[in-house]
Design a protein around this motif. Structure first.
Motif, PDB file in Angstrom:
ATOM      1  N   ARG A  32     -39.744  11.999  92.343  1.00  0.00           N
ATOM      2  CA  ARG A  32     -38.737  10.276  92.871  1.00  0.00           C
ATOM      3  C   ARG A  32     -40.862  10.072  93.207  1.00  0.00           C
ATOM      4  O   ARG A  32     -40.191   8.282  92.680  1.00  0.00           O
ATOM      5  N   MET A  33     -41.466  10.205  94.537  1.00  0.00           N
ATOM      6  CA  MET A  33     -42.037   9.393  94.962  1.00  0.00           C
ATOM      7  C   MET A  33     -42.828   8.869  93.586  1.00  0.00           C
ATOM      8  O   MET A  33     -43.832   8.013  93.660  1.00  0.00           O
ATOM      9  N   SER A  34     -43.373   9.481  92.472  1.00  0.00           N
ATOM     10  CA  SER A  34     -44.772   9.085  91.342  1.00  0.00           C
ATOM     11  C   SER A  34     -43.468   7.875  90.749  1.00  0.00           C
ATOM     12  O   SER A  34     -44.020   7.435  90.456  1.00  0.00           O
ATOM     13  N   PHE A  35     -42.741   8.238  90.976  1.00  0.00           N
ATOM     14  CA  PHE A  35     -41.531   7.044  89.940  1.00  0.00           C
ATOM     15  C   PHE A  35     -41.744   5.787  90.761  1.00  0.00           C
ATOM     16  O   PHE A  35     -42.422   4.774  90.335  1.00  0.00           O
ATOM     17  N   LEU A  36     -41.524   6.162  92.118  1.00  0.00           N
ATOM     18  CA  LEU A  36     -41.646   5.099  92.756  1.00  0.00           C
ATOM     19  C   LEU A  36     -42.847   4.124  92.712  1.00  0.00           C
ATOM     20  O   LEU A  36     -42.411   3.069  92.679  1.00  0.00           O
ATOM     21  N   ILE A  37     -43.907   4.807  93.051  1.00  0.00           N
ATOM     22  CA  ILE A  37     -45.203   4.841  93.342  1.00  0.00           C
ATOM     23  C   ILE A  37     -45.963   3.975  92.059  1.00  0.00           C
ATOM     24  O   ILE A  37     -46.504   2.954  91.967  1.00  0.00           O
ATOM     25  N   GLU A  38     -45.498   4.429  90.852  1.00  0.00           N
ATOM     26  CA  GLU A  38     -45.259   3.895  89.477  1.00  0.00           C
ATOM     27  C   GLU A  38     -44.772   3.175  88.758  1.00  0.00           C
ATOM     28  O   GLU A  38     -45.578   2.203  88.248  1.00  0.00           O
ATOM     29  N   THR A  42     -45.156   1.246  96.117  1.00  0.00           N
ATOM     30  CA  THR A  42     -46.353   1.856  96.760  1.00  0.00           C
ATOM     31  C   THR A  42     -45.627   3.051  98.029  1.00  0.00           C
ATOM     32  O   THR A  42     -45.272   2.130  99.075  1.00  0.00           O
ATOM     33  N   GLN A  43     -46.491   3.521  98.852  1.00  0.00           N
ATOM     34  CA  GLN A  43     -46.924   3.796 100.237  1.00  0.00           C
ATOM     35  C   GLN A  43     -47.209   2.714 100.910  1.00  0.00           C
ATOM     36  O   GLN A  43     -47.210   2.139 101.994  1.00  0.00           O
ATOM     37  N   LYS A  48     -46.056  -1.426 105.011  1.00  0.00           N
ATOM     38  CA  LYS A  48     -45.660  -3.270 104.952  1.00  0.00           C
ATOM     39  C   LYS A  48     -44.163  -3.322 105.542  1.00  0.00           C
ATOM     40  O   LYS A  48     -43.663  -4.194 106.403  1.00  0.00           O
ATOM     41  N   HIS A  49     -43.232  -2.291 104.899  1.00  0.00           N
ATOM     42  CA  HIS A  49     -42.108  -3.168 105.199  1.00  0.00           C
ATOM     43  C   HIS A  49     -41.020  -1.718 106.493  1.00  0.00           C
ATOM     44  O   HIS A  49     -40.016  -2.355 106.400  1.00  0.00           O
ATOM     45  N   HIS A  50     -42.146  -1.062 106.979  1.00  0.00           N
ATOM     46  CA  HIS A  50     -41.497  -0.309 107.814  1.00  0.00           C
ATOM     47  C   HIS A  50     -39.947   0.644 107.005  1.00  0.00           C
ATOM     48  O   HIS A  50     -38.979   0.398 108.119  1.00  0.00           O
ATOM     49  N   ILE A  51     -40.315   0.639 106.047  1.00  0.00           N
ATOM     50  CA  ILE A  51     -39.213   1.746 105.338  1.00  0.00           C
ATOM     51  C   ILE A  51     -39.431   3.047 105.199  1.00  0.00           C
ATOM     52  O   ILE A  51     -40.599   3.016 104.587  1.00  0.00           O
ATOM     53  N   GLY A  52     -38.576   3.808 104.789  1.00  0.00           N
ATOM     54  CA  GLY A  52     -38.951   5.159 104.596  1.00  0.00           C
ATOM     55  C   GLY A  52     -37.930   5.867 104.083  1.00  0.00           C
ATOM     56  O   GLY A  52     -36.080   5.520 104.370  1.00  0.00           O
ATOM     57  N   PRO A  53     -37.849   6.645 102.676  1.00  0.00           N
ATOM     58  CA  PRO A  53     -36.282   7.503 102.236  1.00  0.00           C
ATOM     59  C   PRO A  53     -36.706   8.773 103.234  1.00  0.00           C
ATOM     60  O   PRO A  53     -37.437   8.826 103.941  1.00  0.00           O
ATOM     61  N   VAL A  54     -34.835   8.542 103.539  1.00  0.00           N
ATOM     62  CA  VAL A  54     -34.167   9.962 104.122  1.00  0.00           C
ATOM     63  C   VAL A  54     -33.253  10.233 103.331  1.00  0.00           C
ATOM     64  O   VAL A  54     -33.066   9.983 102.469  1.00  0.00           O
TER      65      VAL A  54
END
Length: 158
Positions: A32-38, A42-43, A48-54
């Motif tokens: 999942r994180m690879s898809f998002l970063i690509e 990115t982290q 920057k947007h103060h968000i994270g996946p849960v």
């Protein structure tokens, strides 16, 4: 379909000498994180947007054992998303080196504001990233009610 390939490491094997349950979870998260970063989420953008996946849940269905020695592939498809991107459901399939499907996972989650610790919509400039994922045949627009479909509630001690 988005695919990520992994080598099974020594630390991915359990006492039965096959892929450990925890490795499945780690491979899916990495996919999942690879898809998002690509695709630009990115982290650095998350910070920057103060968000994270849960993660709300991950239901894994195991079809056959898999062992070290050959790479495996993990797919990622979008099974559902709310209109504001707050809620999402991903499906993962695991494939051995011959393309045989040895596990499937249904995962539901959301985005959290890292300052308030409350659920939040995905910033509009990133909704298209999730929306660009290949979708399952039964893709649906999610509502808050979809996140409660299991009916599970916490039961405190005492």
């Amino acid at each position: 379909m988005y695919l990520k390939e992994f080598d099974i490491r020594w630390s991915d094997i359990d006492a039965n000498r096959h892929l450990a349950n925890s490795a499945y979870i780690n491979f899916m998260s990495h996919t999942r994180m690879s898809f998002l970063i690509e695709n630009g989420l990115t982290q650095k953008e998350l910070v920057k947007h103060h968000i994270g996946p849960v993660v709300f849940y991950e239901h894994v269905y195991y079809f056959r054992e898999v062992f070290a020695g050959k790479p495996v592939k993990v797919s990622l498809e979008l099974a559902g998303m709310s209109e504001d991107g707050k809620f999402f459901e991903f499906h993962h399939n695991f494939y051995d080196d011959k393309g045989r499907n040895f596990a499937h996972c249904e995962m539901m989650g959301a985005w959290i504001d890292m300052n308030t610790r409350k659920l939040t919509g995905l910033p509009p400039e990133f909704v298209h990233i999730l929306d660009s994922l290949p979708k399952t045949a039964d893709f649906k627009v999610l509502t808050k009610e979809d996140t409660r479909k299991s009916g599970k509630k916490p039961k405190d001690l005492g």
